[in-house]
Design a protein around this motif. Structure first.
Motif, mmCIF file in Angstrom:
data_model
loop_
_atom_site.group_PDB
_atom_site.id
_atom_site.type_symbol
_atom_site.label_atom_id
_atom_site.label_comp_id
_atom_site.label_asym_id
_atom_site.label_seq_id
_atom_site.Cartn_x
_atom_site.Cartn_y
_atom_site.Cartn_z
ATOM 1 N N HIS A 51 -0.477 -8.079 6.677
ATOM 2 C CA HIS A 51 0.273 -7.618 5.498
ATOM 3 C C HIS A 51 1.727 -7.286 5.852
ATOM 4 O O HIS A 51 2.349 -6.439 5.211
ATOM 5 C CB HIS A 51 -0.410 -6.416 4.834
ATOM 6 C CG HIS A 51 -1.797 -6.718 4.388
ATOM 7 N ND1 HIS A 51 -2.091 -7.298 3.180
ATOM 8 C CD2 HIS A 51 -2.983 -6.545 5.011
ATOM 9 C CE1 HIS A 51 -3.397 -7.459 3.070
ATOM 10 N NE2 HIS A 51 -3.956 -7.016 4.173
ATOM 11 N N TYR A 115 3.496 0.432 7.381
ATOM 12 C CA TYR A 115 4.090 0.537 6.047
ATOM 13 C C TYR A 115 5.512 1.106 6.060
ATOM 14 O O TYR A 115 5.907 1.825 5.151
ATOM 15 C CB TYR A 115 3.159 1.307 5.099
ATOM 16 C CG TYR A 115 1.894 0.509 4.856
ATOM 17 C CD1 TYR A 115 1.857 -0.484 3.896
ATOM 18 C CD2 TYR A 115 0.779 0.697 5.653
ATOM 19 C CE1 TYR A 115 0.716 -1.263 3.716
ATOM 20 C CE2 TYR A 115 -0.365 -0.077 5.480
ATOM 21 C CZ TYR A 115 -0.388 -1.048 4.513
ATOM 22 O OH TYR A 115 -1.512 -1.822 4.341
ATOM 23 N N GLN A 177 -3.646 6.347 -9.071
ATOM 24 C CA GLN A 177 -3.252 5.281 -8.137
ATOM 25 C C GLN A 177 -3.174 5.730 -6.683
ATOM 26 O O GLN A 177 -2.676 4.998 -5.850
ATOM 27 C CB GLN A 177 -1.886 4.735 -8.555
ATOM 28 C CG GLN A 177 -1.846 4.182 -9.959
ATOM 29 C CD GLN A 177 -2.713 2.955 -10.090
ATOM 30 O OE1 GLN A 177 -2.652 2.060 -9.266
ATOM 31 N NE2 GLN A 177 -3.526 2.911 -11.120
ATOM 32 N N ASP A 180 -5.415 4.117 -2.538
ATOM 33 C CA ASP A 180 -4.949 3.157 -1.528
ATOM 34 C C ASP A 180 -3.958 3.801 -0.562
ATOM 35 O O ASP A 180 -4.010 3.568 0.643
ATOM 36 C CB ASP A 180 -4.311 1.940 -2.190
ATOM 37 C CG ASP A 180 -5.323 1.086 -2.924
ATOM 38 O OD1 ASP A 180 -6.509 1.105 -2.549
ATOM 39 O OD2 ASP A 180 -4.929 0.386 -3.879
ATOM 40 N N TYR A 181 -3.069 4.617 -1.094
ATOM 41 C CA TYR A 181 -2.079 5.320 -0.271
ATOM 42 C C TYR A 181 -2.785 6.241 0.720
ATOM 43 O O TYR A 181 -2.517 6.196 1.919
ATOM 44 C CB TYR A 181 -1.156 6.116 -1.196
ATOM 45 C CG TYR A 181 -0.091 6.939 -0.515
ATOM 46 C CD1 TYR A 181 1.139 6.375 -0.197
ATOM 47 C CD2 TYR A 181 -0.286 8.283 -0.221
ATOM 48 C CE1 TYR A 181 2.144 7.132 0.389
ATOM 49 C CE2 TYR A 181 0.703 9.049 0.369
ATOM 50 C CZ TYR A 181 1.914 8.466 0.675
ATOM 51 O OH TYR A 181 2.905 9.209 1.261
ATOM 52 N N GLU A 183 -5.738 6.053 1.808
ATOM 53 C CA GLU A 183 -6.521 5.259 2.767
ATOM 54 C C GLU A 183 -5.651 4.757 3.914
ATOM 55 O O GLU A 183 -6.017 4.884 5.081
ATOM 56 C CB GLU A 183 -7.215 4.097 2.061
ATOM 57 C CG GLU A 183 -7.932 3.138 2.976
ATOM 58 C CD GLU A 183 -9.053 3.758 3.816
ATOM 59 O OE1 GLU A 183 -9.416 3.162 4.842
ATOM 60 O OE2 GLU A 183 -9.545 4.846 3.464
ATOM 61 N N TRP A 184 -4.481 4.161 3.623
ATOM 62 C CA TRP A 184 -3.669 3.650 4.730
ATOM 63 C C TRP A 184 -3.103 4.795 5.556
ATOM 64 O O TRP A 184 -2.974 4.679 6.783
ATOM 65 C CB TRP A 184 -2.593 2.670 4.277
ATOM 66 C CG TRP A 184 -1.315 3.226 3.743
ATOM 67 C CD1 TRP A 184 -0.924 3.264 2.442
ATOM 68 C CD2 TRP A 184 -0.229 3.810 4.486
ATOM 69 N NE1 TRP A 184 0.311 3.846 2.326
ATOM 70 C CE2 TRP A 184 0.765 4.188 3.580
ATOM 71 C CE3 TRP A 184 -0.009 4.051 5.830
ATOM 72 C CZ2 TRP A 184 1.958 4.800 3.955
ATOM 73 C CZ3 TRP A 184 1.180 4.661 6.211
ATOM 74 C CH2 TRP A 184 2.149 5.030 5.285
#
Length: 194
Positions: A51, A115, A177, A180-181, A183-184
């Motif tokens: 990614h 990220y 939302q 996902d944040y 999780e990473w």
């Protein structure tokens, strides 16, 4: 007609994004995108995650080891270094050539955390360690350590903010939302293992 030919020429021969990258250990990274106009020196020593986006006209020097963790974006016209010879050339002059270990020559692994975003026209010096979730603003010169979630700018780059403040403001407006944040962030924490 001339514009059509120019558009066709740019489409055929201009920079393109290639999807997928085979890492030095043989692992296929299906979601990594690298421009045909990016230059990677010593690709076998590039430790790259999936990614990742590496845009056009970047120079990535992995000759002393370069780690680019999952989800990083390196925009355009950036230089990421793991060696430097400019001081060695000044110190040694002509005797630099053929010298196995010239004085002043720097070799150091460079790391960019998960990220993180490297803005256009930035330079990352050899041995720099950029944390996860970092934003390097355009035209910055980064040398040394950058902590997780920092926003850095300038030459030399200095901390000017924290990406978590902007992230929290966005999540306040989009509360559903966040999974996902989280999780990473959990997955990329030091010692978390994956």
């Amino acid at each position: 007609m001339k514009e059509t030919l120019q558009r066709w020429w740019r489409t055929l021969f201009g920079p393109r994004m290639f999807y997928g990258w085979r890492r030095g250990d043989g692992q296929w990274l299906a979601h990594t995108r690298i421009s045909s106009a990016a230059r990677i020196e010593s690709p076998a020593l590039l430790d790259i995650g999936d990614h990742v986006y590496i845009g056009p006209f970047n120079f990535l020097d992995a000759s002393a080891g370069l780690e680019i963790a999952e989800g990083c974006q390196i925009s355009t016209h950036c230089v990421v270094l793991s060696h430097s010879s400019h001081q060695a050339l000044r110190l040694a002059g002509r005797s630099y050539w053929g010298e196995a270990d010239p004085p002043g020559y720097v070799r150091a692994r460079t790391c960019i955390g998960a990220y993180s975003f490297i803005g256009p026209h930035s330079v990352i010096a050899p041995g720099s360690r950029i944390g996860r979730g970092v934003l390097v603003r355009a035209y910055s010169y980064v040398s040394g350590e950058v902590p997780d979630f920092a926003i850095v700018a300038g030459q030399p780059a200095r901390i000017v903010g924290d990406t978590r403040e902007a992230d929290e403001a966005w999540f306040a407006e989009h509360p559903g939302q966040r999974a996902d944040y989280d999780e990473w962030v959990r997955r990329s924490a030091p010692g978390a293992g994956d």
